[in-house]
Every structure is written in C-alpha cells, then in structure tokens.
Design an enzyme around this catalytic site. Structure first.
Site, mmCIF file in Angstrom:
data_model
loop_
_atom_site.group_PDB
_atom_site.id
_atom_site.type_symbol
_atom_site.label_atom_id
_atom_site.label_comp_id
_atom_site.label_asym_id
_atom_site.label_seq_id
_atom_site.Cartn_x
_atom_site.Cartn_y
_atom_site.Cartn_z
ATOM 1 N N TYR A 1 0.827 -1.217 0.000
ATOM 2 C CA TYR A 1 0.000 0.000 0.000
ATOM 3 C C TYR A 1 0.858 1.262 0.000
ATOM 4 C CZ TYR A 1 -3.396 3.469 1.300
ATOM 5 O OH TYR A 1 -4.187 4.578 1.303
ATOM 6 N N TRP B 1 1.014 5.770 -1.478
ATOM 7 C CA TRP B 1 0.722 6.792 -2.485
ATOM 8 C C TRP B 1 1.802 6.879 -3.554
ATOM 9 C CZ3 TRP B 1 -2.321 11.741 -2.546
ATOM 10 C CH2 TRP B 1 -3.573 11.575 -1.957
HETATM 11 P P1 PGD Z 1 3.609 8.071 2.024
HETATM 12 O O1 PGD Z 1 4.347 8.888 3.009
HETATM 13 O O2 PGD Z 1 2.924 8.779 0.905
HETATM 14 O O3 PGD Z 1 2.534 7.277 2.900
HETATM 15 O O4 PGD Z 1 0.489 6.149 3.677
HETATM 16 P P2 PGD Z 1 1.603 6.033 2.549
HETATM 17 O O5 PGD Z 1 2.394 4.794 2.788
HETATM 18 O O6 PGD Z 1 1.016 6.225 1.198
HETATM 19 O O7 PGD Z 1 4.566 6.922 1.488
HETATM 20 C C1 PGD Z 1 4.906 6.797 0.146
HETATM 21 C C2 PGD Z 1 6.328 6.272 0.061
HETATM 22 O O8 PGD Z 1 6.581 5.949 -1.305
HETATM 23 C C3 PGD Z 1 7.374 7.294 0.460
HETATM 24 O O9 PGD Z 1 8.270 6.744 1.386
HETATM 25 C C4 PGD Z 1 8.090 7.657 -0.852
HETATM 26 O O10 PGD Z 1 9.473 7.924 -0.707
HETATM 27 C C5 PGD Z 1 7.881 6.404 -1.675
HETATM 28 N N1 PGD Z 1 7.839 6.650 -3.126
HETATM 29 C C6 PGD Z 1 7.425 7.756 -3.786
HETATM 30 N N2 PGD Z 1 7.512 7.551 -5.123
HETATM 31 C C7 PGD Z 1 7.974 6.296 -5.305
HETATM 32 C C8 PGD Z 1 8.264 5.503 -6.461
HETATM 33 O O11 PGD Z 1 8.089 5.915 -7.596
HETATM 34 N N3 PGD Z 1 8.708 4.241 -6.250
HETATM 35 C C9 PGD Z 1 8.910 3.721 -4.985
HETATM 36 N N4 PGD Z 1 9.359 2.481 -4.877
HETATM 37 N N5 PGD Z 1 8.663 4.465 -3.883
HETATM 38 C C10 PGD Z 1 8.188 5.721 -4.043
HETATM 39 C C11 PGD Z 1 -0.536 7.088 3.644
HETATM 40 C C12 PGD Z 1 -1.704 6.588 4.504
HETATM 41 O O12 PGD Z 1 -1.440 6.831 5.894
HETATM 42 C C13 PGD Z 1 -2.982 7.212 4.147
HETATM 43 S S1 PGD Z 1 -3.377 7.340 2.471
HETATM 44 C C14 PGD Z 1 -3.895 7.601 5.070
HETATM 45 S S2 PGD Z 1 -5.316 8.443 4.619
HETATM 46 C C15 PGD Z 1 -3.787 7.260 6.487
HETATM 47 N N6 PGD Z 1 -3.967 8.391 7.343
HETATM 48 C C16 PGD Z 1 -3.697 8.276 8.644
HETATM 49 C C17 PGD Z 1 -4.310 9.087 9.668
HETATM 50 O O13 PGD Z 1 -5.141 9.960 9.401
HETATM 51 N N7 PGD Z 1 -3.947 8.860 10.957
HETATM 52 C C18 PGD Z 1 -3.081 7.916 11.304
HETATM 53 N N8 PGD Z 1 -2.766 7.759 12.595
HETATM 54 N N9 PGD Z 1 -2.483 7.152 10.362
HETATM 55 C C19 PGD Z 1 -2.766 7.281 9.065
HETATM 56 N N10 PGD Z 1 -2.136 6.473 8.140
HETATM 57 C C20 PGD Z 1 -2.543 6.432 6.739
#
Ligand code: PGD
Length: 762
Positions: free
Chosen positions: A110, A112
C-alpha cells in the site's frame, strides 16, 4: 526548464550548475500548494546504492534460508553491487514460490508513491508479481477503509465518493454543515496529480454569496477563517451522537421529509424506534447528545431546525470513519441527510470528502486514461489493507471482512514499493514485531525511511524528478508529458528497471516487460489510449510529447449525486437488498456484530476502550499533516520549518498546557500504553480543551537504548491503535487515541531520522 508533476501540483523545474533545484508553480494553478517547498528534498539524503541487512545477508550467503528475525530495524547494512542484489531478490522470490507457493508473498504494498501513469509503483509491483504467478493482495485503503465497505452495503456502491455532486451544482447551497471541516491542507493534494487548486475558491465564493458554514469538530482550523464558520467544538469521535440527536429533533418535531423517507429509504421504522428510545429506553435527544459531545443541546436543536428549512449540504470529512466504529458517523450522517430529503437534488444532500483531496467535487473523467496493465492475479488470498500486522502475527487466524469469515494466509516474503508502513500503519511496536516474523522483506525506496531501515534487501529507486512519465488524475482536464529534470541519482534505478532485471532472472521477463524499454512503454501506453479514445481525435504521440500536454475531451461539469435514483427510483434502483438507501440493513443485523449493528447507532467515542480511556486524560487527534504529504519529503524545507526543536509539533489548548505546567516550544513526552514519543509543544485556542493534535508523517526514529522512548522524532503512529473500525469493514482506525503529555526532562536526543542506518565497513 522542464515541466514536472506531483500529487500536490504541476511545476517547472531547473537544475542549476551548482545542483540546486529551482521550482516555479504552473502559472495556471489558481492557488499552488506550499508543499512544493519540499520538492528539492527529492535530491537529498538518498539511498545511494543497493544494500542488504547484515543478519539476513549472512544467512543467504551461507546458503541458509532466512527466517524470522527481530534484529530488523536495529541491524547494520552492507553495500551490494546491483548484480548481486538482483540475484538475491530473484533467488529469494524463487525459493518462497517453490517451497510455499505464491500466496506466501505479500504484495499489497500500500502507498501513495508518486504521480505518474507508468511509474506508478503499485501498478509496477502488481504487474511484476503477477508475472511470477501472483501474490496475496490487499483490499481497500487507509483513507477510506470503512466508507467503501459500508456504502456498498447501504447504498449499493460508493457513489458519494466516486460521483459526488459537483461544486457547480452546489452554487445555491445555503448551509454547509461540515463534520470535521474541509481543511485546506488536505485539499492541497490529489492522488495522481492536480492541475488547479480550486477548493478554497469554491468555498470563498459560497461565503461571498451568503452561504453559512457550521463546523462540528474539535479543531477550528479545519475550516478557513475567512468562511466565518460557527464552531461547535465536539469532543473527538462523538459526531454520531450529534447526528442522531439532530435526526431525533427532525423526527420529534415532524420536520423530516416523510415522502422522501417513504419512497427512497428502507428501514426507517427500526431507525426511528432507536432514535426515540423505544429500543433501549434512551431517546437520542440533544440533551443526551450534549453530555457526550460537549456542545450545547440548544445549538444542536437549533441547527437541526435550520437545516430543515434551508438548502443544506451535510459533509463528513474522511477522518470521521478512520476511528473505531468509523461506519457509524457515516451511516448516521447519511440518515440525517435522508431525513432532510435533499439527496439527489442540487445544492444539498450528503457529501463525504469535500476538502478531503483537491479533486473532490470536480467530476471524474469517465473516459479512460493511459494505464499500465497489471495482469491477472491467480492467488485468491487478500486482506483488508489495514490488517497487515494481524496477518503477519497470526497466520491461519480467522477474521471477518464484509460479512465473510476468512483466514489469514501464512506470509514468508513481503515486497513493498511506493509506500511507507512505518508511517501509515498504527501501533508501530506491534508492526515491528509483525515484520520480524517473515523470512524476507524487500523494499524499493529512494530514502532511508523506517520501512527501508527494516528491510532485508533495500533497492534504491528513482524519484519522479528522474523520470519521464504521463500524468493525469481522474479529475484533471489535461494529460501531461513530464520530463526528467536530471538523470537517476547515485545508483538508483526506476522501479520498472529493477523489476525487469529480477523478472529476467526468474524467466518472466517477456511476461513483465513485453520487451519494451521505459520509453517504448510510454509511447505504447499513449498510443493504445489514443486509439481507445476514438472518435475523440487525440494528437499522435510525437505531437503530444512536443506540446507537453493535451486537453482531454470536455465532460459534463454539472453532476448531482443520486439524481437518477431520485428521478426514477424503480428504473435506477440502488444495488442494495431493498433497492433503496438502507437505514436498516437486515444483513448487518443478521451478522450480529456488536461493533456494526443493523442501523446507525451510538457505540462510544471510538478512541480507546476502558480502562485506557480513563487512564489517559487527553484525546489525541492523529491526522494528516499540513507540512508534507503523509510522510513524503519530511526532510524538505517546508516540513522542517514546521518542527519544534527538531520534533513533530503537538498542539494543546493553552488552558491544558497551563494546568500541566507546560510552555510553548518545549520538548514534551506523549505517551500511552503503546509507547512514548517526543514532540515539540505548540499552543492554540483553535483546539478544543482536553484534546491534543499531532500529525502523522514524522519519520520513525527509535530513541537510544535505555531512554525508553519509541520515537524521539515524533511519529504519532507509535501511539495509535491497530484495531479494525469494526468486524464488518476492518478499516484503519488510527485517527483517535488517548494520551498523557508531560515535560521531557532528559537530554533531547539528536536526530538521524532521515539519514542512513549503521553500515558494516568491510
Ligand atoms: P507516504 O508517506 O505517501 O505514505 O500512507 P503512505 O504509505 O502512502 O509513502 C509513500 C512512500 O513511497 C514514500 O516513502 C516515498 O518515498 C515512496 N515513493 C514515492 N515515489 C515512489 C516511487 O516511484 N517508487 C517507490 N518504490 N517508492 C516511491 C498514507 C496513509 O497513511 C494514508 S493514504 C492515510 S489516509 C492514512 N492516514 C492516517 C491518519 O489519518 N492517521 C493515522 N494515525 N495514520 C494514518 N495512516 C494512513
């Protein structure tokens, strides 16, 4: 200068002779996001080459199969050549498939990732694992785990999310009743990209033409100050009680739309009996709710009356369903809107997500977008996405999801690309224990996130700045061609190149790559799409590439959610058991889940059960950050500027801080029975007394041995609860918990949250 794109907007970028990145937002964006201030961090603190965790490497180099290992997260790393890294990944995938079968690979992965249609990490990893014979997958999202499952049951589909009433069809709304607000920070981002940040403008226009805004929630700044909203400062997690009370007022005073309820809903008798207390002896009056919500009964009664006389949109933030019993506020809000009878009409009704992401309220393009095919996954095993730690800790264990009894598969290898579970998951001590159970954890990352620091094999990938791609989200009106600003940094490779090399070692190269280079894929995806778009005449690839973008065919910008159902509820019956909006669900009732009964109900505040609720005095809101997207680019300038003494800020009301003897700017310890984190204290009277707020996304950095602190940098998910919203939806319930806050008297540990872990020097 090259055009680039991110989840938070398009921009032009130039890399100057000194290696500094100059950014300017696309001039057509009405209100560019301040998150662009983090972009240049893409070029810093990168994983420079492939690495393996020492303990794991020793096993595999000695020819032993790796196994569970609690040194993950604490071990040193050893640099590898790419050739060896690819061989190790292929050998381990091959071993697990041969010995345990494909379902022993968890590839839910999972996250973004970054914007882009081809370099979309989830599509890439799923295509790759499908080429190898499949994997255990995940369903739903951390964003909307409870919402989609509940909507399927009581509405037949997720149309409040996928086809909401458009902003243009809300031009006559008189009253916006906003549970959880419509925070500008969340509207700044949109999965897949955003060409224009217009949410704030729509809200300003509504305010200027005289619409009134009411915000119900614990944080005043969840709606822009300029909207002059009335703030009803609800206790966190008590929205359901407020909604039920307003529904009870409509019922008792005969102010509800009887014709709508009779024609378009099912089960009102059961729901009304619950409201009036015939079921449990407790009428759900405003006085009843006021004690739970901490707002005045008069205010709730007045608001119910006002709603019944005006064109009213009831909007619920996505965060409402991201806590224990998260289905209930959704269902109660839907029932309240149904009683007002404005569902299916312009200017009113029910909304779930205006302000949650930038594209919400802009009609989705119904035409296809260029999309990397993911192939077919023959493995039937899946988990609801937020149950990953349960799965790893309890192989073979039984659980419920969407009304079915299922069993967790036994996972030996976890493969992650494009997400950061040590950011997005809850109860990180427990997650660490869960990840210690598997034989191997392979991660593609550009940065040393905590997920990379737990991996056995760390494969360095490029960021979007180093890649050409096609970009458009469903709500965009232009497809863009974006160009790499610079070549890959260090030894990093695109996810595609990494997967292609591993697939080749496993004899699956042709299935994965079809023999195409990245450039050939971009052209092929575009050209296939162009042909699908017939009769719309889209430009041929060379022209599109040279122009840098093409306009997508115009669509109807004026849409009203449920309009067809309202016009003809027989012909356009909903796909529910009754064909109508279900205020009572016979199926949910028959399932007999105490945490998701047959009608909307008040089950408790959803933060912590007793005795923890009583033990920790403050209600903590762990919401999405304003200074970055999730955990991305936490080391960027904009995110760093928000820190206090290098820690993530924790916000308290000045009155609570005074009672605790705390001052703004000091380092505090935030703790509960799951762990302790350090934070920097910020004070604001925009938060309800008795509450604390701390955003997600600070990178996890365990304290030095013996200091007793799980994260010295302030990762709030150390403290949140890893339990499903209910047995029915099993969504993420990380939004609310309870904590205590105290002064931190020890030395403030220096940070290395964003740097490389220890390395073995040979
Ligand atoms: P990001 O920080 O976007 O978080 O969780 P998510 O895991 O999506 O992580 C994306 C990672 O992908 C980053 O480390 C980035 O470096 C890496 N990345 C970016 N581009 C690429 C690529 O092209 N290739 C590869 N291999 N890696 C890449 C988000 C999630 O957290 C979401 S959507 C929600 S809504 C939730 N919200 C909450 C919340 O409200 N409260 C709590 N306590 N926890 C939550 N967690 C959830």
């Amino acid at each position: 200068m090259t055009r680039q794109s991110s989840h938070w907007g398009d921009f032009d970028a130039v890399l100057d002779a000194d290696g500094n990145l100059q950014i300017s937002p696309d001039p057509r964006d009405a209100a560019p996001s301040p998150l662009l201030g983090n972009i240049s961090a893409n070029l810093r603190q990168r994983i420079d080459r492939p690495y393996a965790r020492r303990g794991w490497l020793q096993s595999v180099r000695a020819g032993r199969a790796p196994g569970p290992d609690n040194r993950r997260g604490k071990d040193e790393y050893e640099a590898l050549e790419w050739s060896e890294a690819i061989e190790l990944a292929a050998n381990e995938l091959g071993r697990v498939i041969a010995q345990q079968g494909n379902s022993a690979i968890y590839g839910g992965s999972y996250g973004w990732g970054s914007a882009g249609r081809f370099h979309h990490a989830q599509s890439q990893i799923h295509r790759f694992l499908n080429a190898l014979g499949g994997y255990t997958s995940s369903r739903q999202t951390y964003s909307l785990g409870a919402a989609r499952v509940l909507f399927e049951q009581v509405l037949g589909d997720d149309r409040p999310l996928s086809a909401p009433t458009s902003w243009s069809a809300l031009a006559g709304t008189e009253l916006f009743v906003c549970f959880g607000g419509m925070p500008a920070k969340n509207a700044g981002v949109n999965a897949g990209g955003i060409t224009n940040h217009a949410t704030a403008l729509h809200l300003r226009e509504a305010c200027q033409r005289g619409a009134r805004f009411v915000l119900l929630g614990p944080q005043r700044d969840d709606l822009a100050t300029e909207l002059a909203a009335q703030w009803l400062a609800l206790r966190p997690g008590t929205d359901t009680a407020a909604m039920l009370a307003m529904a009870q007022v409509l019922l008792e005073e005969g102010r509800y739309d009887r014709a709508f309820i009779e024609q378009y809903t099912h089960g009102s008798a059961d729901f009304f009996a619950y409201l009036s207390g015939t079921v449990d002896g407790v009428p759900k009056t405003p006085e009843w709710a006021a004690r739970l919500c901490g707002v005045g009964a008069c205010e709730l009664r007045d608001l119910a009356r006002e709603m019944s006389g005006r064109k009213t949109l009831i909007n619920l933030a996505w965060s409402l369903q991201r806590s224990r019993y998260g289905e209930q506020p959704l269902w109660a809000g839907l029932a309240l809107a149904a009683m007002l009878g404005q569902i299916g009409l312009p200017d009113g009704g029910f909304g779930h997500g205006y302000g949650a992401v930038g594209g919400f309220g802009t009609p989705r393009n119904p035409l296809p977008l260029p999309t990397l095919p993911q192939g077919r996954n023959p493995v039937g095993d899946f988990i609801p996405v937020a149950r990953v730690a349960d799965m790893l800790l309890d192989p073979g264990g039984a659980y419920d999801y969407a009304g079915e009894r299922r069993r967790y598969p036994s996972i030996k290898l976890v493969y992650w690309a494009g997400g950061n579970p040590f950011h997005h998951h809850q109860d990180l001590r427990r997650l660490s224990t869960a990840f210690a159970q598997v034989d191997s954890l392979i991660v593609h990352e550009a940065f040393w996130t905590a997920t990379a620091r737990h991996a056995d094999l760390v494969l360095p990938c490029t960021t979007h700045l180093e890649r050409d791609d096609l970009v458009a989200s469903r709500e965009d009106r232009r497809l863009r061609f974006v160009e790499a600003v610079c070549p890959p940094l260090g030894q990093s490779r695109d996810d595609y190149g990494i997967f292609r090399a591993i697939a080749a070692r496993l004899g699956a190269e042709a299935a994965f790559s079809q023999g195409r280079s990245e450039r050939q894929w971009l052209e092929a995806l575009y050209e296939q799409w162009r042909q699908q778009m017939t009769p719309h005449a889209m430009p041929h690839y060379p022209y599109f590439r040279a122009a840098g973008e093409c306009e997508l065919p115009a669509i109807d910008e004026h849409t009203v959610c449920f309009a067809d159902f309202r016009q003809d509820p027989v012909r356009h019956a909903l796909k529910t058991a009754s064909g109508r909006i279900e205020l009572f669900s016979a199926r949910l009732h028959a399932l007999g889940y105490p945490d998701c009964p047959g009608h909307p109900a008040w089950l408790g505040p959803g933060d912590e059960p007793e005795p923890q609720a009583a033990a920790y005095p403050l209600s903590l809101i762990a919401n999405n950050p304003a200074s970055r997207l999730h955990s991305q680019l936490d080391h960027g300038a904009f995110s760093q500027a928000s820190k206090i003494q290098g820690r993530e800020p924790l916000t308290l009301h000045p009155r609570d801080a005074l009672a605790l003897g705390l001052e703004a700017g000091q380092v505090v310890r935030v703790s509960n029975h799951r762990g302790q984190v350090l934070a920097g204290l910020r004070l604001s009277d925009d938060i309800r007394p008795g509450c604390a707020q701390m955003a997600t996304g600070a990178w996890y950095q365990p304290g030095p041995d013996g200091c007793g602190v799980d994260c010295v940098h302030g990762n709030v998910n150390v403290l949140t609860s890893d339990v499903g919203t209910s047995r029915f939806s099993q969504g993420c319930s990380g939004q609310l918990t309870r904590v205590e806050v105290s002064a931190w008297h020890g030395p403030v540990p220096s940070g290395n949250a964003h740097g490389a872990p220890g390395r073995k020097h040979s």
